[in-house]
Motif scaffolding. Sequence first.
Motif, PDB file in Angstrom:
ATOM      1  N   ASN A 187       0.821  -1.215   0.000  1.00  9.44           N
ATOM      2  CA  ASN A 187       0.000   0.000   0.000  1.00  9.44           C
ATOM      3  C   ASN A 187       0.856   1.266   0.000  1.00  9.44           C
ATOM      4  N   ALA A 188       2.037   1.194   0.592  1.00  9.37           N
ATOM      5  CA  ALA A 188       2.905   2.372   0.672  1.00  9.37           C
ATOM      6  C   ALA A 188       3.625   2.647  -0.647  1.00  9.37           C
ATOM      7  N   PHE A 189       4.017   1.598  -1.373  1.00 12.24           N
ATOM      8  CA  PHE A 189       4.896   1.791  -2.528  1.00 12.24           C
ATOM      9  C   PHE A 189       4.250   1.494  -3.876  1.00 12.24           C
ATOM     10  N   ASN A 190       3.174   0.736  -3.898  1.00 11.83           N
ATOM     11  CA  ASN A 190       2.560   0.403  -5.184  1.00 11.83           C
ATOM     12  C   ASN A 190       2.086   1.641  -5.959  1.00 11.83           C
ATOM     13  N   PRO A 191       1.561   2.683  -5.288  1.00 15.98           N
ATOM     14  CA  PRO A 191       1.132   3.877  -6.033  1.00 15.98           C
ATOM     15  C   PRO A 191       2.252   4.553  -6.818  1.00 15.98           C
ATOM     16  N   ILE A 192       3.508   4.343  -6.414  1.00 21.26           N
ATOM     17  CA  ILE A 192       4.629   4.949  -7.139  1.00 21.26           C
ATOM     18  C   ILE A 192       4.649   4.490  -8.592  1.00 21.26           C
ATOM     19  N   LEU A 193       4.165   3.281  -8.832  1.00 20.24           N
ATOM     20  CA  LEU A 193       4.230   2.693 -10.169  1.00 20.24           C
ATOM     21  C   LEU A 193       2.960   2.914 -10.984  1.00 20.24           C
TER      22      LEU A 193
END
Length: 653
Positions: free
Chosen positions: A177-183
């Motif tokens: 949830n913390a890092f997936n939006p970066i992509l």
Amino acid sequence: MNNPYACMKMKKYILYFLLGALVSGCGENNPSHVLEDVIKENPQLGEVLKRYEADTLKLRAVEFLIENLPYYCSYEGEQVEHYQKQFELYGTGLYTPGEVQDSIRQMYGRINLRKSTVKPDLELPAGFLIDNIEWAFKVWNEQPWGKNVAFADFCEYILPYRIEDEPLKPWREKIYNAFNPILDSVRALPEAQDPLFVSQVLIDSISRIKFHFTGQFGEGPHIGPDLVDWHSGNCRETADMLIYIFRALGIPCGCDYMPLRGDGNVAHFWNFILDKNGESYYMYETGTLEPVRKYWGIKSKIYRQTFSRNEAVVKDMRKDAEAVYPSFRFPHFIDVTRLYSGKRARKLNIPREKLFHKVSEAEVVYLCSPAWMDWEPIAWAHPGENDVSFDGVEGGVVLQLSVYKYGRLIPVSNPFVLDGSTGGVHYFEGSDEVKEIKLLNKYHQFIEPFAQRMVGGAFEGSNRADFLQKDTLYVVKEAPVRLYSVVRLSNTKPYRYVRYVGPENGYCNVSEVAFYDSPADTCALQGRVIGTPNGQNGDGKHDYRNVYDGDPYTSFDYYQPTGGWAGLDLGRPCLIRKIIFTPRNRDNYVREGDTYELFYSSKGEWISIGEQIPASDSLLYTVPKGALLYLKNHTRGSDERIFEYEEGKQRYW
């Protein structure tokens, strides 16, 4: 690698491994028997198998995890929590490593990891395993790059619920949830079908996070997924942090490592990424991903951590676990030296006549690399009729052969070095002839950048405070090799203002400068210290004023790579006939008044040549020609390294 914690760790592994055949490494392991034995220990896991009976891939994934459960455990308890607290505090960026350690000692006393408790993974609850499997398959199936990740790579480098021996806790959902939006901005691009492409996008974002690097907290259990929040530690913690992030997003990522650096006393860890073709890339210092064949550094063997046990190694050892050197008892690794070294990796052959102990063909002979005055195994082989051969060894590293008996390594050869160009082997055997040598340091200066950063630096004189009109008195042309470098000048022009100017990209790294108006003077000229201040940009400890404080162990580190200088306003014009300077350093030059002892290697032993207390910054000894040497400082410090003496200089390996 060879430390009290590691010994404790191995003993506890043996105590908690409940599957005798798996632990001993004797005979062939039948996966179905392994599953049966594990389920007998933990019937809950049988329910996990039943849950996935209708899903072939998930069933195979569950079997993969369960078959390897007996080889893993967690270290838990207050002592582990105190050990981890160091990384949490240091990650705030508010304290130095020393301040963190002092604070922990004041709050909890000294950390004793021997008091930690062991929780074997054979006791894992079914729900934990199911949650991990579901999240791993979710990211593998939903991400566009997932279809280019082979199932075998998925099992080894995405699926595992842990790295090694960290306390277990769920981590996938939070990190996803913390890092997936970066992509999100690149997910729909055609390039996103390649894990390498999205890895670079992710690294570009993560690199903005400041990682607080230190190796001062000692070696203990792996920290776990909290590293993603704390981002502190050494190269092992850096690699672990990225593994959690990449695996949580379905990117095949793991850790490659050197059991010992080829030119240092410690192991080194870093991340690898697999692209859409299964090719390996590593993260370079600049944050770019490069093919592993371009990897820098001096190395002899490189391994890749795996979750599964390397059964081929277990079978090849042909020994019970207790008879195998600890770091090879539970081989969760594969040899990837040839991936990195290519044709530079050679077959190393050591003739039997070079062994000074008889070794049978049934024994395991270890290829060892030096760490301080000890040797650590980095590879193994069985002797042949005429020699001992090791496949895929890169040259340029000092090595030695040993066997492991009675709980200790026994050397069976003198140290040697493999020539990476010719394949020839040079042995450090010493001779009856002796020679006089002069020693200036105890650790190679070129593994640290400070001495090199003085090359191109200039000493200048002026009669204007702004140095708009100036003369160059001396330019540093070689990296200094001793604590005090002396320059004698024939200058006949007096100057009121003198300074040292760091070269381009040198950060003006210098520890001490002294100017003299006569070559015979022992008292340096005094004046008001002037220079380029760091202000709020520095750490408050490496200011330009350190250059003229008389202490060679305090230094200037300018906050910009170029433009820094440190000087003196002498108050009146003075002739400058001599300069003495010291590069920024980590206290590894020979110190006046300390107690040193020099050793040389012979027949697997370190033989003392004697102790000395120097009256200056050098030591004089008489040594056997061709010997491998080691200089120990009994007074202070820990950085020391093997070397030879050739052409009037110390050559460190």
